[in-house]
Design a protein around this motif. Structure first.
Motif, mmCIF file in Angstrom:
data_model
loop_
_atom_site.group_PDB
_atom_site.id
_atom_site.type_symbol
_atom_site.label_atom_id
_atom_site.label_comp_id
_atom_site.label_asym_id
_atom_site.label_seq_id
_atom_site.Cartn_x
_atom_site.Cartn_y
_atom_site.Cartn_z
ATOM 1 N N ASP A 25 -109.922 -9.069 -8.782
ATOM 2 C CA ASP A 25 -109.534 -8.129 -7.720
ATOM 3 C C ASP A 25 -110.067 -8.586 -6.370
ATOM 4 O O ASP A 25 -109.377 -8.484 -5.337
ATOM 5 C CB ASP A 25 -110.062 -6.722 -8.029
ATOM 6 C CG ASP A 25 -109.266 -6.026 -9.124
ATOM 7 O OD1 ASP A 25 -108.151 -6.498 -9.422
ATOM 8 O OD2 ASP A 25 -109.764 -5.022 -9.675
ATOM 9 N N TRP A 26 -111.289 -9.097 -6.369
ATOM 10 C CA TRP A 26 -111.883 -9.555 -5.108
ATOM 11 C C TRP A 26 -111.083 -10.720 -4.530
ATOM 12 O O TRP A 26 -110.783 -10.754 -3.336
ATOM 13 C CB TRP A 26 -113.333 -9.983 -5.360
ATOM 14 C CG TRP A 26 -114.107 -10.244 -4.099
ATOM 15 C CD1 TRP A 26 -114.906 -9.380 -3.429
ATOM 16 C CD2 TRP A 26 -114.126 -11.479 -3.360
ATOM 17 N NE1 TRP A 26 -115.427 -9.989 -2.297
ATOM 18 C CE2 TRP A 26 -114.959 -11.269 -2.230
ATOM 19 C CE3 TRP A 26 -113.531 -12.713 -3.522
ATOM 20 C CZ2 TRP A 26 -115.210 -12.270 -1.287
ATOM 21 C CZ3 TRP A 26 -113.765 -13.709 -2.583
ATOM 22 C CH2 TRP A 26 -114.604 -13.474 -1.478
ATOM 23 N N ILE A 27 -110.707 -11.684 -5.399
ATOM 24 C CA ILE A 27 -109.917 -12.825 -4.925
ATOM 25 C C ILE A 27 -108.556 -12.367 -4.421
ATOM 26 O O ILE A 27 -108.078 -12.817 -3.370
ATOM 27 C CB ILE A 27 -109.751 -13.860 -6.055
ATOM 28 C CG1 ILE A 27 -111.105 -14.471 -6.420
ATOM 29 C CG2 ILE A 27 -108.779 -14.969 -5.639
ATOM 30 C CD1 ILE A 27 -111.057 -15.334 -7.680
ATOM 31 N N ALA A 28 -107.913 -11.461 -5.171
ATOM 32 C CA ALA A 28 -106.596 -10.968 -4.755
ATOM 33 C C ALA A 28 -106.685 -10.263 -3.406
ATOM 34 O O ALA A 28 -105.822 -10.446 -2.532
ATOM 35 C CB ALA A 28 -106.023 -10.039 -5.821
ATOM 36 N N ASP A 69 -122.771 -9.764 -1.196
ATOM 37 C CA ASP A 69 -123.317 -10.811 -0.330
ATOM 38 C C ASP A 69 -122.289 -11.891 -0.021
ATOM 39 O O ASP A 69 -122.341 -12.523 1.036
ATOM 40 C CB ASP A 69 -124.543 -11.438 -0.992
ATOM 41 C CG ASP A 69 -125.774 -10.553 -0.873
ATOM 42 O OD1 ASP A 69 -125.726 -9.564 -0.105
ATOM 43 O OD2 ASP A 69 -126.780 -10.842 -1.544
ATOM 44 N N LEU A 70 -121.372 -12.092 -0.943
ATOM 45 C CA LEU A 70 -120.279 -13.026 -0.689
ATOM 46 C C LEU A 70 -119.469 -12.572 0.522
ATOM 47 O O LEU A 70 -119.122 -13.365 1.403
ATOM 48 C CB LEU A 70 -119.384 -13.109 -1.928
ATOM 49 C CG LEU A 70 -118.344 -14.220 -1.992
ATOM 50 C CD1 LEU A 70 -118.990 -15.593 -1.949
ATOM 51 C CD2 LEU A 70 -117.499 -14.070 -3.261
ATOM 52 N N GLU A 71 -119.204 -11.291 0.577
ATOM 53 C CA GLU A 71 -118.459 -10.713 1.708
ATOM 54 C C GLU A 71 -119.282 -10.740 2.985
ATOM 55 O O GLU A 71 -118.774 -11.087 4.059
ATOM 56 C CB GLU A 71 -118.071 -9.270 1.363
ATOM 57 C CG GLU A 71 -117.220 -8.574 2.406
ATOM 58 C CD GLU A 71 -115.753 -8.963 2.304
ATOM 59 O OE1 GLU A 71 -115.093 -9.023 3.356
ATOM 60 O OE2 GLU A 71 -115.285 -9.212 1.177
ATOM 61 N N ARG A 72 -120.551 -10.431 2.874
ATOM 62 C CA ARG A 72 -121.387 -10.247 4.066
ATOM 63 C C ARG A 72 -121.926 -11.555 4.623
ATOM 64 O O ARG A 72 -121.965 -11.747 5.848
ATOM 65 C CB ARG A 72 -122.568 -9.324 3.695
ATOM 66 C CG ARG A 72 -123.540 -9.042 4.825
ATOM 67 C CD ARG A 72 -124.607 -8.063 4.379
ATOM 68 N NE ARG A 72 -125.408 -8.581 3.287
ATOM 69 C CZ ARG A 72 -126.522 -9.297 3.449
ATOM 70 N NH1 ARG A 72 -126.942 -9.611 4.682
ATOM 71 N NH2 ARG A 72 -127.216 -9.701 2.414
ATOM 72 N N ILE A 73 -122.290 -12.481 3.742
ATOM 73 C CA ILE A 73 -122.975 -13.704 4.173
ATOM 74 C C ILE A 73 -122.058 -14.921 4.158
ATOM 75 O O ILE A 73 -122.037 -15.707 5.110
ATOM 76 C CB ILE A 73 -124.201 -13.979 3.273
ATOM 77 C CG1 ILE A 73 -125.204 -12.828 3.369
ATOM 78 C CG2 ILE A 73 -124.863 -15.294 3.655
ATOM 79 C CD1 ILE A 73 -126.364 -12.937 2.387
ATOM 80 N N VAL A 74 -121.310 -15.066 3.069
ATOM 81 C CA VAL A 74 -120.562 -16.310 2.878
ATOM 82 C C VAL A 74 -119.258 -16.354 3.663
ATOM 83 O O VAL A 74 -118.972 -17.332 4.369
ATOM 84 C CB VAL A 74 -120.289 -16.533 1.375
ATOM 85 C CG1 VAL A 74 -119.382 -17.742 1.169
ATOM 86 C CG2 VAL A 74 -121.612 -16.725 0.636
#
Length: 493
Positions: A25-28, A69-74
């Motif tokens: 879902d995150w990738i989509a 953290d993937l959303e916020r940092i990466v």
């Protein structure tokens, strides 16, 4: 602080199933809303690392915390290669069927170094490479001689090692290259991976001979022949010619029909690098990109660039697989097995530098099954059409000039001002965030590169990119340079 209730040491199947849905879902969602993000990161060096803890976690954390953290940092620190307005380097396609197959491959955890370590891994790969001989219209003698490498850089290295083995009658396996006086021929437009391969093999840069090019940047076959003759007269050994069908800078095409006979006449290995352009031959009208490949001793192209197969996946063919295996085969007792000793199977560990190998063929199979040959042709044709669309927009604005007609998915162009103006223009385009382009130089002239082929790119994204270019002109180029000042006429001449 230790959590009150420690998690089990491994993720159980039900938890994996639930979190796997969250990851998909995150990738989509990422793909669906990618057009709303800036294409390039607007961060200073060290910004991302500064947001990470200085020590690793002592106790495990929940997976959703990683997604957060993937959303916020990466994400703010990424160049978004799948963005529909990414027109910078050649594309690095990802697609749904490829990503799902990559997940399946990871879940299977196959090590396909020998046939017996997973027969299906080897045999699916063999079939995929033979399918592509058909799809790309490659010479029939390549059937059975194909293997998946990670990149075209590994392909040229493997080819060079094989050429060394053949030219030295196997002596380099035992004694190395030493002071052998081998020569590798390429041009200033050849990818740097060829020079790096010369370094890795121990030949060194002194072995590299740079051949002249014509006005279009293509290898001059007459100069190649003269240099080979001069090297032979000097007691040197012509080893390999690295020819390119579609150079990185501006898509020059080395003339294999002229180069091939020179190589045959002198027994020189001909390696053809068609990393970007080769896959375009799935389209009948673009078969010309592989003209003259019948002369090649080795040939490679990358589905992970323009053919909807996520990185990494390079296809390499050799005309003489036995020479490749003899060059790279090392057989310790612990890898011996009856299947290999029967001579009836292929052990791909002999066809590459590393021992271990992933099940890359699975994602290639998935892409071919989902899109079919016609779907792949449609994707290539869309990229070609987008390049022509952008070239038409450039042509209609007399502040800009095309360095050459749009070729495949690449447009090379520049503003009529100075090189400094064009550098400033590129910076302004990319800093604005909605579009990403890159640059190169030819004959001392700085120019901008617009490369199409993204999985999610549509016509309106091309128009939006052109608007970003026009907007950047107002801020980056002195007003006196907004009209043609003669530079464009000089370039067109």
């Amino acid at each position: 602080m230790k959590p009150a209730e420690a998690k089990p040491p491994h993720m159980d199947h039900d938890t994996f199933r639930s979190l796997g849905h969250q990851a998909i879902d995150w990738i989509a969602d990422y793909w669906q809303h990618l057009a709303d993000r800036p294409v390039a990161p607007l961060v200073e060096p060290g910004t991302v690392r500064a947001q990470l803890p200085t020590t690793p976690p002592e106790y495990g954390e929940d997976f959703p915390a990683l997604l957060s953290d993937l959303e916020r940092i990466v994400l703010p620190g990424l160049l978004h290669w799948q963005h529909p307005r990414f027109f910078g380097y050649f594309p690095a396609n990802a697609s749904g069927p490829a990503v799902l197959a990559e997940l399946l491959s990871a879940g299977l955890g196959v090590q396909g170094m020998n046939w017996n370590t997973s027969p299906a891994c080897t045999e699916v790969e063999q079939q995929m490479l033979d399918w592509f001989v058909h799809l790309l219209g490659l010479p029939e003698h390549f059937r059975g001689g194909g293997v998946i490498q990670d990149t075209a850089s590994s392909a040229v290295l493997v080819a060079l090692l094989t050429a060394l083995h053949r030219a030295s009658a196997g002596r380099t396996r035992d004694h190395g290259t030493g002071e052998c006086g081998y020569r590798v021929y390429l041009t200033a437009e050849t990818h740097s991976a060829a020079r790096k391969a010369a370094v890795i093999t121990g030949l060194g840069l002194r072995a590299v001979c740079e051949v002249a090019t014509d006005a279009d940047g293509a290898m001059d076959a007459a100069d190649l022949a003269a240099r080979i003759q001069a090297d032979l007269a000097a007691g040197l050994t012509p080893l390999m010619v690295v020819a390119t069908r579609g150079t990185t800078s501006d898509l020059s095409f080395d003339p294999l029909e002229d180069i091939g006979p020179v190589c045959r006449r002198h027994g020189v290995w001909l390696h053809v690098d068609a990393a970007y352009a080769g896959v375009a031959a799935v389209c009948d009208e673009l078969h010309w990109v592989n003209d003259g490949v019948r002369y090649a001793d080795s040939y490679c192209t990358n589905p992970h660039k323009w053919l909807l197969t996520n990185f990494d996946c390079d296809l390499l063919w050799v005309a003489d697989p036995e020479a490749l295996v003899n060059a790279l085969s090392v057989l310790p007792a612990y890898l011996r097995n009856p299947a290999s000793e029967s001579g009836r199977v292929t052990d791909y560990r002999h066809w590459q530098v590393p021992l271990g190998r992933r099940f890359r063929a699975l994602k290639l199979w998935s892409v071919l099954r989902w899109y079919g040959a016609e779907g792949l042709r449609s994707h290539i044709r869309t990229g070609v059409r987008h390049a022509r669309l952008f070239a038409d927009l450039v042509r209609e604005d007399d502040r800009f000039t095309l360095l050459a007609p749009a070729t495949l998915g690449l447009v090379t162009f520049r503003h009529a001002g100075s090189d400094t103006d064009n550098r400033n223009l590129l910076h302004a385009i990319n800093a604005e965030g909605t579009t990403f382009l890159t640059h190169s130089e030819k004959n001392g002239t700085f120019f901008l590169r617009f490369a199409t082929g993204g999985t999610h790119t549509e016509d309106h994204h091309v128009h939006e990119a052109w608007r970003a270019v026009q907007n950047a002109v107002q801020n980056a180029v002195p007003r006196a340079q907004h009209a043609t000042d003669g530079t464009a006429d000089a370039l067109n001449g």
